[in-house]
Design an enzyme around this catalytic site. Structure first.
Site, PDB file in Angstrom:
ATOM      1  N   ASN A 404       0.817  -1.204   0.000  1.00  0.00           N
ATOM      2  CA  ASN A 404       0.000   0.000   0.000  1.00  0.00           C
ATOM      3  C   ASN A 404       0.861   1.269   0.000  1.00  0.00           C
ATOM      4  O   ASN A 404       1.106   1.856  -1.049  1.00  0.00           O
ATOM      5  CB  ASN A 404      -0.950  -0.005   1.200  1.00  0.00           C
ATOM      6  CG  ASN A 404      -2.202   0.812   0.919  1.00  0.00           C
ATOM      7  OD1 ASN A 404      -2.161   1.783   0.183  1.00  0.00           O
ATOM      8  ND2 ASN A 404      -3.316   0.418   1.495  1.00  0.00           N
ATOM      9  N   ASP A 405       1.317   1.686   1.163  1.00  0.00           N
ATOM     10  CA  ASP A 405       2.049   2.965   1.237  1.00  0.00           C
ATOM     11  C   ASP A 405       3.301   2.982   0.363  1.00  0.00           C
ATOM     12  O   ASP A 405       3.682   4.022  -0.155  1.00  0.00           O
ATOM     13  CB  ASP A 405       2.452   3.246   2.688  1.00  0.00           C
ATOM     14  CG  ASP A 405       1.241   3.486   3.570  1.00  0.00           C
ATOM     15  OD1 ASP A 405       0.200   3.904   3.040  1.00  0.00           O
ATOM     16  OD2 ASP A 405       1.344   3.242   4.785  1.00  0.00           O
ATOM     17  N   VAL A 406       3.955   1.827   0.201  1.00  0.00           N
ATOM     18  CA  VAL A 406       5.228   1.793  -0.527  1.00  0.00           C
ATOM     19  C   VAL A 406       5.041   1.960  -2.025  1.00  0.00           C
ATOM     20  O   VAL A 406       6.025   2.032  -2.765  1.00  0.00           O
ATOM     21  CB  VAL A 406       5.992   0.485  -0.230  1.00  0.00           C
ATOM     22  CG1 VAL A 406       6.345   0.399   1.244  1.00  0.00           C
ATOM     23  CG2 VAL A 406       5.175  -0.731  -0.667  1.00  0.00           C
ATOM     24  N   SER A 445      -1.695   2.001   7.522  1.00  0.00           N
ATOM     25  CA  SER A 445      -1.432   3.361   7.981  1.00  0.00           C
ATOM     26  C   SER A 445      -2.679   4.232   7.915  1.00  0.00           C
ATOM     27  O   SER A 445      -2.674   5.356   8.387  1.00  0.00           O
ATOM     28  CB  SER A 445      -0.323   3.993   7.128  1.00  0.00           C
ATOM     29  OG  SER A 445      -0.773   4.144   5.792  1.00  0.00           O
TER      30      SER A 445
END
Length: 478
Positions: A404-406, A445
């Site tokens: 996701n965030d990466v 997150s």
């Protein structure tokens, strides 16, 4: 050559073996051998220490070795790969607890003795016996670092296992309270070391234990689940430093060396991971990142475009360059073996296949590397973020599995996003992107992912293992 010289030589040999073992952990090809080598070094250190010290009954030591060994073997065999971060957190915590107990026990042993200075064998070598200020200082350090590591690791285990909320927990005055506790610990430690034989010192010792345990919980509480890989690495470093402090307490050279090696390597890894997120360690520890869902940053406006496994197959069948980007979702689905099978089918079809690994993907350092190694994915196919990004524009299909965030483009494009400035894998530059997700929710997150609404992105919903297996079936039946 006397016994003491032989023992010190054995300690040096064990330390050298530790160093080579840690060096071999840097490559997937030599990591297993490095683990075995380090275990041999530890065995040598344990045997030599038992022969040297002779301070505990051997029956108790053997019983402890059997019980501890059985627990370790059972845990290693039954714990799933998805639970490895939790297991590592527990190992760190118990390492810290052991150092705390060593410091406490050594104080109890020495507190009833007087400080004496003796000259050994008329060699003008003066040996100081009893509880000195130096000994009291290292006892306080072992208790402080060990206590913080123990409760901090247990709290991290609760977050990783889902028994506690993975989001950062903040409350009014949190930083002030943490600062007051830290100041109280420093003052108590100074008093404890300055007057090591004072009658009130045992009360101070108990206070140090309570405050260090409390500080461990409060320190990890404001850290969100997305920063857990950094926290696990830092707690691993703390467990090593606690062991080194315990080594000073009982004057054991090999424990000092081994503890410093673990502490230094863990700290270096922590710094590397912070750089990979373009954040400072202070920001990770104190910013409360992920406390709320999409607290800031632009709201996503766009439509998610689903795709079936059949349609995804036709795109993959025509592809000549495919990059897999694994995340924690692959670990949860245990999809690594299906991914390996699909990669082999793609290669047989003429495609070049790579696996792009972000430094903080997963829930612990190297999490994705371990999973792919378990599935026998060739180490040469693993590509680091800095190496794959310049080539992403030429990639036909990027398959994002539970990351996701990466891979969130907001880190590059949205200056109001909490992750703005964090280096990502630029999968949005590929010709086509398949994102495998169970649903439409945000990641660990709590941030919405701009990648999912990009024109070249298609969402393949469902369990990642089932989705990949569907694609494998399509290739085999074609």
């Amino acid at each position: 050559m006397n016994t003491e010289t032989l023992i010190n030589l054995a300690y040096i040999a064990a330390a050298v073996i530790f160093i080579f073992g840690i060096k071999m952990l840097g490559s997937a090809n030599t990591a297993r051998q490095g683990n075995r080598l380090s275990a041999v070094g530890m065995l040598i250190a344990v045997i030599v220490t038992l022969i040297d010290q002779q301070i505990v009954r051997y029956e108790l030591i053997i019983a402890g070795l059997i019980i501890g060994g059985l627990i370790g073997v059972v845990a290693a065999r039954i714990v799933k790969m998805t639970s490895m971060p939790e297991l590592v957190a527990l190992f760190n915590g118990f390492g810290g607890l052991a150092s705390l107990l060593v410091g406490w026990a050594e104080y109890m042993r020495l507190s009833g003795t007087k400080v004496l200075e003796e000259t050994v064998n008329d060699l003008n070598i003066t040996v100081t016996l009893g509880l000195t200020s130096f000994t009291a200082a290292v006892i306080a350090l072992a208790i402080l670092i060990g206590g913080i590591t123990f409760t901090g690791s247990i709290y991290a285990w609760g977050k990783l296992s889902g028994k506690l909320s993975g989001r950062a927990t903040l409350f009014a005055g949190q930083k002030v309270i943490n600062g007051l506790i830290a100041a109280a610990i420093i003052i108590a430690g100074v008093i404890f070391a300055a007057q090591p034989t004072a009658e009130f010192n045992y009360s101070i010792l108990i206070g140090l234990i309570v405050l260090s345990l409390l500080l461990g919980i409060l320190a990890v509480m404001p850290i969100g689940g997305g920063d857990m890989p950094v926290v696990i690495s830092l707690l691993n470093s703390c467990s090593g430093l606690a062991a080194a402090a315990a080594g000073f307490v009982i004057q054991n050279n090999v424990l000092i060396v081994a503890g410093c090696l673990v502490g230094a390597s863990g700290l270096i890894l922590t710094v590397i991971m912070c750089k990979a997120m373009n954040r400072t360690l202070a920001n990770v520890l104190f910013s409360g990142f992920g406390a709320t869902t999409q607290q800031s940053g632009a709201k996503s406006e766009g439509e998610l475009k689903p795709i079936s496994a059949e349609d995804a197959y036709y795109v993959l069948e025509a592809s000549r360059s495919v990059v897999f980007v694994p995340g924690y979702g692959m670990a949860v689905a245990q999809a690594q073996h299906a991914v390996k099978e699909l990669s082999e089918l793609l290669e047989d079809n003429g495609a070049e296949v790579k696996f792009a690994i972000h430094p903080v993907a997963g829930r612990m350092p190297g999490h994705m590397n371990v999973l792919l190694a378990e599935a026998d994915v060739a180490y040469e196919q693993l590509v680091e973020m800095d190496d794959v990004n310049p080539t992403m524009g030429a990639v036909d299909v990027a398959i994002v599995i539970g990351a996701n965030d990466v891979v969130n483009p907001a880190a590059k494009d949205d200056s109001s996003s909490p992750i703005y400035g964090m280096p990502i894998i630029n999968v949005h530059e590929a010709q086509t992107v398949f994102c495998l997700k169970r649903g439409k929710g945000t990641g660990f997150s709590g941030l919405q992912n701009e990648l999912f609404i990009k024109p070249n992105t298609r969402m393949l919903y469902g369990d990642a293992k089932a989705s990949i297996t569907n694609l494998v079936t399509q290739f085999k039946e074609s």
